[in-house]
Scaffold this motif. Structure first.
Motif, PDB file in Angstrom:
ATOM      1  N   GLU A 244       0.842  -1.193   0.000  1.00  0.00           N
ATOM      2  CA  GLU A 244       0.000   0.000   0.000  1.00  0.00           C
ATOM      3  C   GLU A 244       0.874   1.239   0.000  1.00  0.00           C
ATOM      4  OE1 GLU A 244      -2.414   0.512   3.423  1.00  0.00           O
ATOM      5  OE2 GLU A 244      -3.653   2.105   2.538  1.00  0.00           O
ATOM      6  N   ASP A 245       0.481   2.221  -0.802  1.00  0.00           N
ATOM      7  CA  ASP A 245       1.118   3.521  -0.847  1.00  0.00           C
ATOM      8  C   ASP A 245       0.084   4.554  -0.413  1.00  0.00           C
ATOM      9  OD1 ASP A 245       1.838   6.181  -2.187  1.00  0.00           O
ATOM     10  OD2 ASP A 245       3.654   5.007  -2.570  1.00  0.00           O
ATOM     11  N   ALA A 246       0.475   5.437   0.512  1.00  0.00           N
ATOM     12  CA  ALA A 246      -0.496   6.375   1.086  1.00  0.00           C
ATOM     13  C   ALA A 246      -1.060   7.322   0.051  1.00  0.00           C
ATOM     14  CB  ALA A 246       0.153   7.169   2.225  1.00  0.00           C
ATOM     15  N   THR A 247      -0.302   7.634  -0.985  1.00  0.00           N
ATOM     16  CA  THR A 247      -0.768   8.610  -1.972  1.00  0.00           C
ATOM     17  C   THR A 247      -1.366   7.964  -3.213  1.00  0.00           C
ATOM     18  OG1 THR A 247       1.452   8.708  -2.901  1.00  0.00           O
ATOM     19  CG2 THR A 247       0.889  10.334  -1.232  1.00  0.00           C
ATOM     20  N   ARG A 248      -0.972   6.714  -3.511  1.00  0.00           N
ATOM     21  CA  ARG A 248      -1.437   6.102  -4.752  1.00  0.00           C
ATOM     22  C   ARG A 248      -2.307   4.869  -4.534  1.00  0.00           C
ATOM     23  NH1 ARG A 248       4.285   5.802  -7.786  1.00  0.00           N
ATOM     24  NH2 ARG A 248       4.900   5.201  -5.666  1.00  0.00           N
ATOM     25  N   SER A 278      -2.718   5.216 -10.881  1.00  0.00           N
ATOM     26  CA  SER A 278      -1.339   5.296 -11.356  1.00  0.00           C
ATOM     27  C   SER A 278      -0.883   3.931 -11.866  1.00  0.00           C
ATOM     28  CB  SER A 278      -0.407   5.749 -10.228  1.00  0.00           C
ATOM     29  OG  SER A 278      -0.762   7.028  -9.757  1.00  0.00           O
ATOM     30  N   TYR A 279       0.057   3.951 -12.780  1.00  0.00           N
ATOM     31  CA  TYR A 279       0.645   2.708 -13.257  1.00  0.00           C
ATOM     32  C   TYR A 279       2.046   2.990 -13.805  1.00  0.00           C
ATOM     33  CZ  TYR A 279      -0.663   4.333 -17.946  1.00  0.00           C
ATOM     34  OH  TYR A 279      -0.804   5.064 -19.099  1.00  0.00           O
ATOM     35  N   GLU A 280       2.873   1.940 -13.841  1.00  0.00           N
ATOM     36  CA  GLU A 280       4.242   2.017 -14.355  1.00  0.00           C
ATOM     37  C   GLU A 280       4.508   0.779 -15.192  1.00  0.00           C
ATOM     38  OE1 GLU A 280       6.854   2.364 -11.022  1.00  0.00           O
ATOM     39  OE2 GLU A 280       5.632   3.928 -10.061  1.00  0.00           O
ATOM     40  N   THR A 304       1.340   8.956 -13.298  1.00  0.00           N
ATOM     41  CA  THR A 304       1.196   9.124 -11.855  1.00  0.00           C
ATOM     42  C   THR A 304       0.066  10.091 -11.538  1.00  0.00           C
ATOM     43  OG1 THR A 304       3.584   8.815 -11.650  1.00  0.00           O
ATOM     44  CG2 THR A 304       2.425   9.659  -9.723  1.00  0.00           C
ATOM     45  N   ARG A 305      -0.845   9.650 -10.676  1.00  0.00           N
ATOM     46  CA  ARG A 305      -1.911  10.509 -10.145  1.00  0.00           C
ATOM     47  C   ARG A 305      -1.690  10.631  -8.644  1.00  0.00           C
ATOM     48  NH1 ARG A 305      -6.466  10.814 -13.731  1.00  0.00           N
ATOM     49  NH2 ARG A 305      -6.313   9.322 -15.467  1.00  0.00           N
ATOM     50  N   GLU A 313      -4.475  17.948  -9.094  1.00  0.00           N
ATOM     51  CA  GLU A 313      -3.366  17.027  -8.918  1.00  0.00           C
ATOM     52  C   GLU A 313      -3.666  15.631  -9.458  1.00  0.00           C
ATOM     53  OE1 GLU A 313      -4.597  18.958  -6.628  1.00  0.00           O
ATOM     54  OE2 GLU A 313      -2.973  20.398  -6.278  1.00  0.00           O
ATOM     55  N   TYR A 314      -4.988  15.330  -9.676  1.00  0.00           N
ATOM     56  CA  TYR A 314      -5.360  14.011 -10.154  1.00  0.00           C
ATOM     57  C   TYR A 314      -5.055  13.840 -11.638  1.00  0.00           C
ATOM     58  CZ  TYR A 314      -8.015   9.656 -10.442  1.00  0.00           C
ATOM     59  OH  TYR A 314      -8.383   8.355 -10.615  1.00  0.00           O
ATOM     60  N   THR A 315      -4.788  14.947 -12.319  1.00  0.00           N
ATOM     61  CA  THR A 315      -4.411  14.861 -13.725  1.00  0.00           C
ATOM     62  C   THR A 315      -3.128  14.042 -13.852  1.00  0.00           C
ATOM     63  OG1 THR A 315      -5.364  17.032 -14.137  1.00  0.00           O
ATOM     64  CG2 THR A 315      -3.836  16.181 -15.795  1.00  0.00           C
ATOM     65  N   PRO A 316      -3.124  13.019 -14.696  1.00  0.00           N
ATOM     66  CA  PRO A 316      -1.938  12.139 -14.739  1.00  0.00           C
ATOM     67  C   PRO A 316      -0.685  12.882 -15.202  1.00  0.00           C
ATOM     68  CG  PRO A 316      -3.442  11.652 -16.551  1.00  0.00           C
ATOM     69  CD  PRO A 316      -4.169  12.600 -15.653  1.00  0.00           C
TER      70      PRO A 316
END
Length: 885
Positions: A244-248, A278-280, A304-305, A313-316
């Motif tokens: 888990e990531d707190a921001t993503r 988000s994805y990578e 990244t969102r 900020e939600y804009t990728p």
């Protein structure tokens, strides 16, 4: 799955049972050959050939240190004491071997010594395979069945130990109670325990398989498994990790697929997805052709969102990164070379993705990226080089691209010399002629402008040709003269048109337009130069170990003349006017309209303005001390210490310039005070005075054509740089470089796994990342100071930083490393990193901690050293992205 796939290496137990189609004959303390009994039947060339009645198919060489015994009926042979048997490519060593020709069985084992220790275990070696050890073995040469007890063998970086293995007549291997590990101890610290299994030609079938640590079964395993055994590189699924990531949000990390494309090339496709959008993605590949070339490439893309849905900020945020390294063996293509080192991408990639999920603090803190791809070829007397280069400033988001830069250089020749000349050259035969050409296509801009429509129109391009001619000669033996001339021609594909604008309550503003089109320019100059060396030595007898100081001065002068190429008739220059057509006066040429070059702000600046009669001068100084060596016990040993290395002062004087005839004075040098401490320094001195003037009701400083020494003052220091580094244990740098060179050499001999490539890249970025437990301690630091002003001495800018790093072996198995620094200008501590390493023999543990700052994070990892089991690890980390401020 990847971990269990390596269990297919169990086919190495075949090494332990190759004694199955061998029978042995023995002699007492002698070497002998035993001929097999010839089978009169026609031999079958298929896989399962019929054996002779004795089980022997070829000659056998035997040796025994102690004795050889026979049974009464001569059917059983006993060999004692360091026995050795060689049969074709099979080798066997043991303290005891028994051959029963009646029952067609071979038994080999060790023996107990006087202290009751079991020694002389059977050791096997077959063809080019590694050696294998067992407690004992039993084999039937007629039926082809065999059993090996408590094996220990190494294969492909892994070790198999314990249990039993049986070879069946159909070449199947049956296993029981065997352990696979990367620990090289006979009794390993950990391993994968295989309760039972069958190894066939193309597959492996096992019963329960589980992990065992310090003989304690761990509830990690499978009740049964089936593995294909293609005996070559194969493809497979890479299982992800989750967290888990707190921001993503929640994530599945590094899931993908490995593709074994060929013996020389592989690929790995990876992806990471987050629940908040988000994805990578990542594509990595390694390639190798032995004795020709090797390299790896890594392509990454991230969306990244960071904000909540509906917020800006939600804009990728789209980012990418490219890493590519390629090196060529110098012997692969003599006369040509190709190399690549690419490190490029968007400036926000490392910050947005935590350096691709690696949390590498060095990558997170770096401010520059650079790349180079080059090709060179020698063609007789000509050398051709072509390069693509890139440099990037992350903070300012500016970059420079050169696509490409081509250079063609001719080796200097003596056109009037003869190949069949006998004796010294005549004066005219010393004349040399050269040629060089540079072509470039480059742009300097920002990331957002480059990728906008029309961004590639900002490229500047052109050609520069140069033909130098020189004639060296000596006067009075000590003075070296060089008469020279040079012609330079430039081909431009852009020119400029400039105008001056009047602005109310502000200084005039210069604007220009770039005009596409071809234009050539040419200029020449002639000159003569002189240089010599002046030596001065002072001897000392009563200054301790200091016995002498030598000062070497190398003055040089060059007088050159260049005509005026700024005449309007040549077309290289135009008169500068205001927008209303009024002429702009030139303060450097009183009474004349200011002129500008149509090649200003282009790739090649074109001919200079005005005629010039330049006297260039420089003075190079070297000061060395001769010191008696304290390590020399004879009293006759000395060593040299370079106190000043290359302290150079240079400048020029233009006799024909209407004003400001003397140029600025530049100096640079290096001083080595001790073997451990050396400093570098450089600077620029401006010899002209300034005065305060009022322009548009603004008080400013302005240069005047008057030297500072006319006002009894020294030249003004407008630029100065000072740096030094010091290590309390210089041996660490030597060992570190040796380790780095050794690791790089390995890349030229064998392919690397992805983990090994990442480790090499980390060490290349910072060699201190290499953990060397053989260095007990190290502490080093570096200091850098830079100061610069305008020519008038205004707007000073400076940097003042101290960096330090070190490591300490707390115990032979514990090492602590740290990196930090201090910025005196910002009054803040630089990025600080503390790492702790623990050597656990076949495992290692690492703790990495960034205690404060924007990248505050920590990670703890316990993993197997060997890369073959790189997925066998426990890790815990908290990155700077996994928390809210």
């Amino acid at each position: 799955m990847k971990l269990l796939r390596y269990i297919i290496l169990l086919n190495t137990v075949l090494l332990l049972t190759f004694v199955g189609n061998r029978a042995l004959a023995f002699s007492n303390m002698s070497m002998m050959q035993v001929l097999q009994q010839t089978d009169t039947n026609k031999r079958d060339t298929t896989k399962n050939q019929p054996r002779s009645s004795s089980g022997l198919d070829d000659k056998v060489e035997t040796y025994a240190r102690d004795s050889t015994k026979f049974s009464k009926d001569k059917s059983i042979m006993y060999l004692y004491g360091k026995a050795r048997v060689v049969y074709q490519t099979f080798e066997l060593d043991a303290d005891y071997i028994r051959y029963d020709s009646k029952n067609n069985t071979i038994f080999a084992s060790g023996l107990k010594d006087a202290k009751g220790r079991y020694v002389g275990r059977p050791i096997f070696k077959m063809e080019a395979e590694g050696s294998s050890v067992a407690d004992s073995l039993l084999y039937n040469t007629k039926s082809g069945k065999g059993t090996v007890y408590n094996t220990f063998t190494e294969q492909e970086g892994g070790f198999f130990s314990g249990g039993q293995s049986k070879k069946q007549p159909d070449d199947e291997i049956h296993l029981k109670g065997m352990t696979y590990s990367t620990c090289n101890l006979p009794h390993p610290h950990f391993g994968i325990h295989i309760t039972k299994g069958i190894v066939a030609e193309h597959q492996i079938i096992t019963g329960p398989v589980y992990l065992e640590i310090e003989d304690i079964p761990i509830p990690l395993g499978l009740p049964f498994a089936f593995f294909p055994k293609p005996n070559k590189k194969s493809s497979g699924i890479i299982l992800p990790s989750f967290g888990e990531d707190a921001t993503r949000g929640f994530f599945l990390k590094d899931m993908g697929y490995y593709i074994g494309l060929s013996d020389y090339w592989d690929a790995r496709l990876m992806a990471t997805v987050y629940t908040r959008g988000s994805y990578e993605t990542n594509v990595a590949s390694n390639y190798l052709r032995r004795y020709k070339y090797n390299g790896n490439i890594n392509l990454s893309y991230a969306s990244t969102r960071l904000g909540l849905e509906g917020t800006p900020e939600y804009t990728p945020r789209k980012d990418f990164h490219v890493n590519w390294t390629h090196s060529q063996n110098p012997n692969a293509h003599p006369g040509s070379v190709f190399s690549a080192s690419v490190n490029a991408g968007t400036s926000s990639y490392n910050a947005s993705t935590a350096a691709g999920g690696s949390y590498d603090v060095r990558a997170l803190s770096q401010n520059t990226l650079a790349s180079s791809i080059s090709y060179g070829k020698t063609m007789g007397i000509f050398n051709l080089t072509a390069a693509l280069s890139h440099s990037q400033e992350i903070q300012s988001k500016t970059l420079s691209l050169t696509l490409p830069q081509v250079s063609l250089t001719m080796n200097t020749i003596n056109p009037f010399d003869s190949k069949n000349r006998v004796g010294d050259q005549k004066w005219y035969q010393k004349l040399t002629l050269g040629y060089s050409m540079q072509a470039s296509n480059t742009v300097s801009t920002t990331e957002d402008l480059l990728f906008q429509p029309g961004g590639f129109k900002r490229f500047q391009n052109g050609f520069n040709h140069s033909i130098p001619i020189s004639l060296p000669f000596n006067v009075a033996r000590y003075f070296n003269f060089n008469a020279n001339a040079q012609y330079t021609e430039q081909w431009h594909f852009q020119t400029v048109n400039e105008k001056m604008l009047r602005v109310i309550n502000r200084s005039d503003s210069l604007v220009y337009d770039t005009i596409q089109g071809f234009k050539r320019s040419g200029e020449y100059n002639i000159g003569i130069g002189m240089s010599t060396k002046i030596y001065n030595t002072a001897q000392f007898k009563k200054l301790g170990n200091l016995t002498a100081i030598r000062h070497v001065m190398t003055p040089s002068f060059n007088l050159s003349y260049r005509p005026d190429f700024s005449k309007l008739s040549k077309g290289y220059y135009k008169e500068l006017t205001y927008q209303d057509g009024t002429a702009v006066l030139d303060p450097s040429f009183p009474g004349r309209t200011r002129r500008y070059s149509i090649f200003d702000r282009t790739l090649f600046s074109g001919p200079g303005q005005g005629q010039a009669a330049l006297l260039g001068f420089s003075l190079d100084n070297t000061v060395e001390a001769k010191i008696r060596s304290e390590k020399d016990t004879t009293g006759s040993g000395f060593r040299k210490l370079a106190i000043i290395q290359g302290l150079n002062l240079s400048g020029s004087y233009n006799f024909l310039a209407p004003a400001y005839k003397l140029s600025t004075l530049s100096f640079s040098g290096r001083s080595q005070f001790t073997d451990k401490l050396g400093i570098n320094y450089s600077g620029v001195l401006n010899p002209y005075a300034t005065k305060d003037t009022l322009e548009n009701n603004v008080l400013t400083k302005k240069l005047i054509d008057r030297y500072t020494f006319q006002n009894a003052k020294l030249p003004r220091l407008t630029s100065f740089g000072f740096s030094f580094d010091y290590s309390l244990n210089p041996e660490s740098f030597k060992r570190r470089n040796e380790n780095l060179d050794q690791l790089k050499n390995q890349t030229n001999q064998a392919g690397l796994t992805q983990e090994q490539s990442e480790q090499l890249n980390a060490i290349s970025r910072d060699p201190n990342a290499f953990v060397d437990f053989k260095i007990p301690w190290n502490f080093s630091f570096s200091y850098q100071f830079q100061y610069a002003t305008t020519p008038q001495g205004t707007n000073p800018i400076y940097t003042n930083t101290l960096s330090f790093n070190g490591d300490l072996n707390v115990t032979p198995k514990w090492k602590v490393q740290f990196n930090s620094g201090y910025d005196f200008r910002q009054k803040d501590i630089a990025l600080t990193n503390i790492a702790i390493y623990r050597d656990l023999h076949c495992w290692d543990m690492s703790i990495n901690w960034v205690p404060f700052g924007p990248y505050r994070s920590y990670s703890v990892m316990l993993k197997v050293k060997a890369s073959i089991l790189q997925d066998l690890k426990l890790s815990k980390q908290q990155g700077y992205q996994t928390r809210y401020e």
